[in-house]
Write a protein that holds these residues in place. Structure first.
Motif, PDB file in Angstrom:
ATOM      1  N   GLU A 124      -1.982   2.273 -10.349  1.00  0.00           N
ATOM      2  CA  GLU A 124      -1.298   1.555  -9.352  1.00  0.00           C
ATOM      3  C   GLU A 124      -1.868   1.423  -8.200  1.00  0.00           C
ATOM      4  N   LEU A 125      -2.608   0.602  -7.817  1.00  0.00           N
ATOM      5  CA  LEU A 125      -3.687   0.912  -6.612  1.00  0.00           C
ATOM      6  C   LEU A 125      -3.159   0.004  -5.495  1.00  0.00           C
ATOM      7  N   GLY A 126      -4.106  -0.409  -4.499  1.00  0.00           N
ATOM      8  CA  GLY A 126      -3.728  -1.060  -3.408  1.00  0.00           C
ATOM      9  C   GLY A 126      -3.113  -2.426  -3.611  1.00  0.00           C
ATOM     10  N   GLY A 127      -2.665  -3.076  -2.444  1.00  0.00           N
ATOM     11  CA  GLY A 127      -2.149  -4.452  -2.426  1.00  0.00           C
ATOM     12  C   GLY A 127      -2.400  -5.161  -1.029  1.00  0.00           C
ATOM     13  N   ASN A 128      -2.730  -6.398  -1.219  1.00  0.00           N
ATOM     14  CA  ASN A 128      -2.734  -7.178   0.192  1.00  0.00           C
ATOM     15  C   ASN A 128      -1.686  -8.377   0.153  1.00  0.00           C
ATOM     16  N   ASN A 129      -0.466  -8.078  -0.083  1.00  0.00           N
ATOM     17  CA  ASN A 129       0.448  -9.061  -0.300  1.00  0.00           C
ATOM     18  C   ASN A 129       0.500 -10.193   0.464  1.00  0.00           C
ATOM     19  N   ALA A 130       0.697 -11.474   0.226  1.00  0.00           N
ATOM     20  CA  ALA A 130       0.837 -12.502   1.028  1.00  0.00           C
ATOM     21  C   ALA A 130       2.364 -12.698   1.124  1.00  0.00           C
ATOM     22  N   PHE A 131       2.845 -13.302   2.167  1.00  0.00           N
ATOM     23  CA  PHE A 131       4.301 -13.420   2.513  1.00  0.00           C
ATOM     24  C   PHE A 131       4.332 -14.837   3.166  1.00  0.00           C
ATOM     25  N   ILE A 132       4.579 -15.668   2.075  1.00  0.00           N
ATOM     26  CA  ILE A 132       4.375 -17.398   2.301  1.00  0.00           C
ATOM     27  C   ILE A 132       5.755 -18.035   2.751  1.00  0.00           C
ATOM     28  N   VAL A 133       5.586 -18.679   3.942  1.00  0.00           N
ATOM     29  CA  VAL A 133       6.899 -19.581   4.359  1.00  0.00           C
ATOM     30  C   VAL A 133       6.690 -20.798   4.210  1.00  0.00           C
ATOM     31  N   LEU A 134       7.305 -21.596   3.425  1.00  0.00           N
ATOM     32  CA  LEU A 134       7.165 -23.058   3.402  1.00  0.00           C
ATOM     33  C   LEU A 134       7.873 -23.824   4.374  1.00  0.00           C
ATOM     34  N   GLU A 135       7.716 -24.934   4.332  1.00  0.00           N
ATOM     35  CA  GLU A 135       8.078 -25.814   5.577  1.00  0.00           C
ATOM     36  C   GLU A 135       9.557 -25.755   5.519  1.00  0.00           C
ATOM     37  N   GLN A 188       8.961  -1.702   6.899  1.00  0.00           N
ATOM     38  CA  GLN A 188       9.577  -0.575   6.478  1.00  0.00           C
ATOM     39  C   GLN A 188       8.704   0.732   6.034  1.00  0.00           C
ATOM     40  N   ASN A 189       8.980   1.983   6.218  1.00  0.00           N
ATOM     41  CA  ASN A 189       8.033   3.144   5.885  1.00  0.00           C
ATOM     42  C   ASN A 189       6.914   3.053   6.753  1.00  0.00           C
ATOM     43  N   THR A 190       7.101   2.347   8.029  1.00  0.00           N
ATOM     44  CA  THR A 190       6.061   2.233   8.877  1.00  0.00           C
ATOM     45  C   THR A 190       4.900   1.521   8.327  1.00  0.00           C
ATOM     46  N   GLY A 191       5.175   0.358   7.585  1.00  0.00           N
ATOM     47  CA  GLY A 191       4.099  -0.113   6.962  1.00  0.00           C
ATOM     48  C   GLY A 191       3.264   0.546   5.834  1.00  0.00           C
ATOM     49  N   GLN A 192       3.630   1.500   5.683  1.00  0.00           N
ATOM     50  CA  GLN A 192       2.825   2.501   4.578  1.00  0.00           C
ATOM     51  C   GLN A 192       3.457   2.237   3.042  1.00  0.00           C
ATOM     52  N   SER A 193       2.865   1.150   2.689  1.00  0.00           N
ATOM     53  CA  SER A 193       3.168   0.680   1.289  1.00  0.00           C
ATOM     54  C   SER A 193       2.397  -0.111   0.708  1.00  0.00           C
ATOM     55  N   CYS A 194       2.073   0.082  -0.725  1.00  0.00           N
ATOM     56  CA  CYS A 194       0.992  -0.813  -1.226  1.00  0.00           C
ATOM     57  C   CYS A 194       1.579  -2.310  -1.587  1.00  0.00           C
ATOM     58  N   ILE A 195       2.997  -2.435  -1.540  1.00  0.00           N
ATOM     59  CA  ILE A 195       3.604  -3.770  -1.844  1.00  0.00           C
ATOM     60  C   ILE A 195       4.019  -4.284  -0.714  1.00  0.00           C
ATOM     61  N   ALA A 196       3.661  -3.773   0.620  1.00  0.00           N
ATOM     62  CA  ALA A 196       4.148  -4.248   1.816  1.00  0.00           C
ATOM     63  C   ALA A 196       3.371  -5.738   2.044  1.00  0.00           C
ATOM     64  N   ALA A 197       4.399  -6.673   2.677  1.00  0.00           N
ATOM     65  CA  ALA A 197       3.841  -7.950   3.083  1.00  0.00           C
ATOM     66  C   ALA A 197       2.781  -7.987   4.308  1.00  0.00           C
ATOM     67  N   LYS A 198       1.444  -8.068   4.085  1.00  0.00           N
ATOM     68  CA  LYS A 198       0.517  -7.597   5.088  1.00  0.00           C
ATOM     69  C   LYS A 198      -0.390  -9.112   5.473  1.00  0.00           C
TER      70      LYS A 198
END
Length: 450
Positions: A227-238, A255-265
């Motif tokens: 279970e490695l890193g992530g660069n998750n997109a957080f997409i907001v449609l119109e 949350q967790n001061t942004g130190q999370s692999c599943i954070a929205a980046k």
């Protein structure tokens, strides 16, 4: 010696003597001997002990949470919630392991044929510092309930958390030696994997660490789950509910001061709502309370080490030099990096292309949903994506087009004991949690009677 240093105060708080190679081998041999008896125990007995483990976690959540905060800087309220989540995963597998691993009859031309699920032996877990309790318990609960033994190589800066976890399992009544913490550094991991008593390995961490561990495991023909890193997109449609998306988006990134692999980046906004969204989002970012992790109203603490804050600083500074604009934040103070929002980013900037393991989010706009999907998929990572829209039917239609391990609609990406967790591409392989996770470290055996 291995030391835990409080990243907020800089104080050395715990010290541990590293094990010698022979001591490590003795512990693994002990685990293997205990496993031979443990694998014969009933699910009822295992569940009883796992429920006791959950009870201990709940009873002592504040005490354990304080250690987490001291060792890696997590705000105390979030640290306590992490411990409570560990109790949940223990209860979940205590209640469901027997069902998940029940033999399954398969109709064939045999008089009888079925599949059984049998434990493998001693499993090695190489775990990170960012969720020092949760990462371990989400591995340990299914692994022990399946009848395996476990040894843990935890991150060097959270060895007190690691020692407490072993104590918790022993206090709950699990046999001494069934779960053991190995006080070793990263260089000692290869020898542990090569030990013939170790049957498989799981790692949560960076791409380089995962590659190194998987390479050694492959040489030894041993299973690995990564279970490695992530660069998750957080997409907001119109058509999204902007207020709700802003609220969830803050937690998803910070949350967790942004130190999370599943954070929205990567924050992807439809161009027609981008300005109104960012205005509200930045207002919420500025309102986040930074400070002492041990104060209950602190939301943003320090990063786990000053070097990690320096890494984020380099990514931001390089991106700004390439033309990005810092809308809020962006100025490091020691191990503290403020919640930061960056706009005018391009695909080649570090804050967009690389994983930012800290409280920084990169903003990009899009014109069409098709473009948003393309931007989201333009990443070496594939852990998860969040999609915000009022049209959930349409969201479900496009969900298969995201090259991710998880698609969360109108919610942040999160781990849940009831759902499989893991990624694709360089985010790793294999799954944790749910019925899929407990079957990663069992022998799926065919039995055929003519």
């Amino acid at each position: 010696m291995i030391h835990s240093i409080n990243p907020y105060t800089g104080e050395k708080i715990y010290s541990f003597t590293a094990l010698t190679t022979s001591e490590v081998d003795e512990k693994i041999e002990f685990a293997d001997q205990v496993f031979k008896d443990w694998k014969q125990t009933s699910f009822t007995h295992r569940a009883e002990l796992m429920h006791k483990t959950a009870h201990i976690l709940k009873q002592n959540a504040e005490k354990y949470g304080r250690v987490i905060s001291e060792e890696m800087g997590k705000p105390i309220t979030q640290a306590i919630a992490e411990v409570e989540k560990c109790a949940w995963v223990c209860e979940y597998y205590a209640d469901n392991a027997a069902t998940f691993l029940a033999s399954e009859t398969i109709e064939t031309d045999a008089q009888k044929s079925f599949v059984s699920y049998e434990p493998l032996g001693v499993i090695l877990a190489v775990m990170p510092w960012n969720y020092p309790f949760w990462q371990v318990f989400r591995f340990a609960a299914p692994t022990l309930m399946a009848g395996n033994a476990a040894v843990l190589k935890h991150a060097s800066n959270v060895m007190k958390s690691a020692s407490l976890i072993q104590e918790i399992f022993e206090e709950a009544g699990f046999p001494k030696g069934l779960f053991q913490n190995l006080i070793i550094g990263s260089k000692a991991v290869e020898n542990v994997i090569r030990n013939n008593k170790i049957k498989a390995v799981t790692l949560t961490g960076s791409k380089p660490a995962g590659s190194a561990v998987a390479s050694v495991a492959a040489e030894e023909i041993k299973k690995a789950v990564l279970e490695l890193g992530g660069n998750n997109a957080f997409i907001v449609l119109e058509d999204a509910n902007i207020d709700e998306a802003v609220k969830v988006g803050i937690n998803a990134r910070y949350q967790n001061t942004g130190q999370s692999c599943i954070a929205a980046k990567r924050l992807l906004l439809h161009e027609k709502i981008a300005d109104s969204f960012l205005e509200k989002y930045i207002t919420e970012v500025k309102a986040l309370k930074s400070g002492n992790p041990l104060e209950k109203d602190t939301y943003i603490g320090v990063m786990a080490r000053e070097s990690l804050a320096e890494d984020i600083e380099k990514q931001v500074d390089k991106s700004v030099a390439m033309g990005a604009t810092v809308l809020v934040g962006g100025k490091r103070e020691g191990a503290y990096y403020p919640p930061t929002v960056i706009s005018n980013v391009t695909d080649e900037m570090p804050v967009f292309k690389e994983e930012t393991f800290g409280p920084v989010i990169a903003v990009k706009t899009f014109k069409t949903t098709e473009e948003a999907i393309e931007i989201s998929n333009n990443s070496e990572f594939g852990l998860g994506v969040s999609l915000f829209t009022e049209n959930t039917d349409e969201a479900l239609k496009i969900a298969p087009r995201f090259n991710e391990g998880a698609v969360f609609i109108n919610e942040l990406v999160k781990s849940d004991p009831r759902l499989p967790f893991g990624g694709v591409k360089t985010s790793g392989f294999g799954r944790e949690l749910s019925s899929f996770g407990i079957k990663e470290f069992v022998n799926i055996k065919t039995v055929y009677v003519k």
